[in-house]
Design a protein around this motif. Structure first.
Motif, PDB file in Angstrom:
ATOM      1  N   TYR A 286      28.746  48.739  49.211  1.00 22.75           N
ATOM      2  CA  TYR A 286      29.919  47.960  48.841  1.00 22.75           C
ATOM      3  C   TYR A 286      29.618  46.468  48.894  1.00 22.75           C
ATOM      4  N   LYS A 287      30.440  45.703  48.188  1.00 24.51           N
ATOM      5  CA  LYS A 287      30.271  44.254  48.140  1.00 24.51           C
ATOM      6  C   LYS A 287      31.634  43.613  48.312  1.00 24.51           C
ATOM      7  N   MET A 288      31.737  42.674  49.249  1.00 22.58           N
ATOM      8  CA  MET A 288      32.967  41.922  49.457  1.00 22.58           C
ATOM      9  C   MET A 288      33.016  40.837  48.382  1.00 22.58           C
ATOM     10  N   ILE A 289      33.741  41.094  47.300  1.00 22.71           N
ATOM     11  CA  ILE A 289      33.777  40.177  46.159  1.00 22.71           C
ATOM     12  C   ILE A 289      34.467  38.874  46.533  1.00 22.71           C
ATOM     13  N   SER A 290      35.478  38.931  47.366  1.00 21.46           N
ATOM     14  CA  SER A 290      36.268  37.733  47.680  1.00 21.46           C
ATOM     15  C   SER A 290      35.466  36.677  48.431  1.00 21.46           C
ATOM     16  N   ASP A 291      34.279  37.032  48.940  1.00 20.56           N
ATOM     17  CA  ASP A 291      33.444  36.052  49.632  1.00 20.56           C
ATOM     18  C   ASP A 291      32.682  35.140  48.676  1.00 20.56           C
ATOM     19  N   GLY A 292      32.684  35.448  47.397  1.00 23.12           N
ATOM     20  CA  GLY A 292      31.911  34.679  46.428  1.00 23.12           C
ATOM     21  C   GLY A 292      32.508  33.313  46.141  1.00 23.12           C
ATOM     22  N   ALA A 293      31.710  32.459  45.562  1.00 21.99           N
ATOM     23  CA  ALA A 293      32.130  31.098  45.237  1.00 21.99           C
ATOM     24  C   ALA A 293      32.558  30.979  43.784  1.00 21.99           C
ATOM     25  N   TYR A 294      32.932  32.071  43.152  1.00 23.75           N
ATOM     26  CA  TYR A 294      33.208  32.064  41.719  1.00 23.75           C
ATOM     27  C   TYR A 294      34.685  32.193  41.391  1.00 23.75           C
TER      28      TYR A 294
ATOM     29  N   ASN B 119      37.468  30.540  40.157  1.00 31.20           N
ATOM     30  CA  ASN B 119      37.985  29.354  39.492  1.00 31.20           C
ATOM     31  C   ASN B 119      38.690  29.711  38.186  1.00 31.20           C
ATOM     32  N   ASN B 120      39.183  30.952  38.086  1.00 27.23           N
ATOM     33  CA  ASN B 120      39.866  31.449  36.887  1.00 27.23           C
ATOM     34  C   ASN B 120      38.972  31.493  35.658  1.00 27.23           C
ATOM     35  N   GLU B 121      37.656  31.554  35.865  1.00 28.82           N
ATOM     36  CA  GLU B 121      36.691  31.759  34.791  1.00 28.82           C
ATOM     37  C   GLU B 121      36.008  33.109  35.027  1.00 28.82           C
ATOM     38  N   TRP B 122      35.565  33.755  33.953  1.00 31.58           N
ATOM     39  CA  TRP B 122      34.868  35.030  34.088  1.00 31.58           C
ATOM     40  C   TRP B 122      33.495  34.819  34.715  1.00 31.58           C
ATOM     41  N   HIS B 123      33.154  35.683  35.667  1.00 34.38           N
ATOM     42  CA  HIS B 123      31.839  35.676  36.304  1.00 34.38           C
ATOM     43  C   HIS B 123      31.324  37.099  36.376  1.00 34.38           C
ATOM     44  N   GLU B 124      30.050  37.291  36.035  1.00 36.63           N
ATOM     45  CA  GLU B 124      29.443  38.619  36.130  1.00 36.63           C
ATOM     46  C   GLU B 124      28.760  38.761  37.480  1.00 36.63           C
ATOM     47  N   ILE B 125      28.995  39.904  38.099  1.00 31.87           N
ATOM     48  CA  ILE B 125      28.377  40.240  39.382  1.00 31.87           C
ATOM     49  C   ILE B 125      27.566  41.503  39.166  1.00 31.87           C
ATOM     50  N   SER B 126      26.369  41.555  39.725  1.00 35.50           N
ATOM     51  CA  SER B 126      25.535  42.738  39.541  1.00 35.50           C
ATOM     52  C   SER B 126      24.778  43.052  40.826  1.00 35.50           C
TER      53      SER B 126
ATOM     54  N   ASP C 100      36.617  43.438  34.415  1.00 32.12           N
ATOM     55  CA  ASP C 100      36.268  43.834  33.055  1.00 32.12           C
ATOM     56  C   ASP C 100      34.780  44.179  32.995  1.00 32.12           C
ATOM     57  N   ASN C 101      34.378  44.829  31.915  1.00 29.62           N
ATOM     58  CA  ASN C 101      32.970  45.122  31.616  1.00 29.62           C
ATOM     59  C   ASN C 101      32.234  45.789  32.771  1.00 29.62           C
ATOM     60  N   VAL C 102      32.802  46.864  33.289  1.00 28.07           N
ATOM     61  CA  VAL C 102      32.210  47.600  34.406  1.00 28.07           C
ATOM     62  C   VAL C 102      31.068  48.468  33.888  1.00 28.07           C
ATOM     63  N   SER C 103      29.958  48.458  34.604  1.00 27.18           N
ATOM     64  CA  SER C 103      28.810  49.229  34.144  1.00 27.18           C
ATOM     65  C   SER C 103      28.009  49.777  35.318  1.00 27.18           C
ATOM     66  N   VAL C 104      27.568  51.012  35.176  1.00 27.11           N
ATOM     67  CA  VAL C 104      26.589  51.625  36.076  1.00 27.11           C
ATOM     68  C   VAL C 104      25.568  52.298  35.172  1.00 27.11           C
ATOM     69  N   LYS C 105      24.313  51.861  35.299  1.00 23.82           N
ATOM     70  CA  LYS C 105      23.243  52.386  34.448  1.00 23.82           C
ATOM     71  C   LYS C 105      22.064  52.798  35.310  1.00 23.82           C
ATOM     72  N   LYS C 106      21.451  53.899  34.939  1.00 23.17           N
ATOM     73  CA  LYS C 106      20.189  54.274  35.556  1.00 23.17           C
ATOM     74  C   LYS C 106      19.195  53.164  35.222  1.00 23.17           C
ATOM     75  N   ALA C 107      18.476  52.666  36.230  1.00 19.95           N
ATOM     76  CA  ALA C 107      17.542  51.568  36.020  1.00 19.95           C
ATOM     77  C   ALA C 107      16.595  51.880  34.865  1.00 19.95           C
ATOM     78  N   GLY C 108      16.426  50.908  33.976  1.00 14.87           N
ATOM     79  CA  GLY C 108      15.532  51.071  32.841  1.00 14.87           C
ATOM     80  C   GLY C 108      16.167  51.696  31.624  1.00 14.87           C
ATOM     81  N   THR C 109      17.475  51.981  31.676  1.00 10.92           N
ATOM     82  CA  THR C 109      18.163  52.570  30.524  1.00 10.92           C
ATOM     83  C   THR C 109      19.312  51.662  30.094  1.00 10.92           C
ATOM     84  N   ASP C 110      19.862  51.935  28.922  1.00 12.13           N
ATOM     85  CA  ASP C 110      21.002  51.170  28.411  1.00 12.13           C
ATOM     86  C   ASP C 110      22.288  51.984  28.423  1.00 12.13           C
TER      87      ASP C 110
END
Length: 140
Positions: free
Chosen positions: A58-66, A68-75, A103-113
């Motif tokens: 798990y990742k505590m998203i609220s701890d990030g510095a992003y 500012n009402n702009e889209w940010h990608e987390i991976s 938005d744009n949620v993704s889970v991919k096996k490493a090395g695949t699309d």
């Protein structure tokens, strides 16, 4: 998708979530990503183990510095265990806030699309794709 808070009796009486289970292979590396935006929430987290905060999954998203009402990608990356065949992605908002967007949620096996997540951009609303706390999600 916007996730807002509600009164429901959890730790701070505020909780809303979306979640989806995907099939995975044991002992395999997966890459996950998602986009977030909004005003900074008090407590917002992402998990690969459903509504549980399991170390390494798990990742505590609220701890990030992003916030500012702009889209940010987390991976990130996660390697399944020897008996692990399912991951349950969950976004959990435990904040009394105006809400956050996912938005744009993704889970991919490493090395695949190939994205294992159904409806990753929430273009349609279906209970068969994401389990949603419908009492508290105010916009699909």
């Amino acid at each position: 998708m916007k996730i807002s808070a509600s009164d429901n009796g959890w730790s701070n009486n505020k909780l809303s979530y979306i979640k989806q289970t995907v099939n995975v292979e044991p002992n395999t590396k997966y890459v996950y990503s998602y986009s977030v935006k909004g005003a900074k929430p008090n407590i917002l987290w992402f998990s690969l183990k459903g509504l549980s905060r399991v170390s390494g999954a798990y990742k505590m998203i609220s701890d990030g510095a992003y916030w500012n009402n702009e889209w940010h990608e987390i991976s990130g990356e996660y390697t399944t265990g020897e008996d692990e065949t399912k991951l349950t992605l969950a976004f959990v908002n435990e904040s009394d806030s105006a809400g956050v967007y996912i938005d744009n949620v993704s889970v991919k096996k490493a090395g695949t699309d190939s994205n294992l997540v159904s409806n990753p951009s929430f273009e349609t609303a279906s209970k068969n794709e994401f389990a949603v706390d419908y009492d508290t999600i105010n916009k699909l």
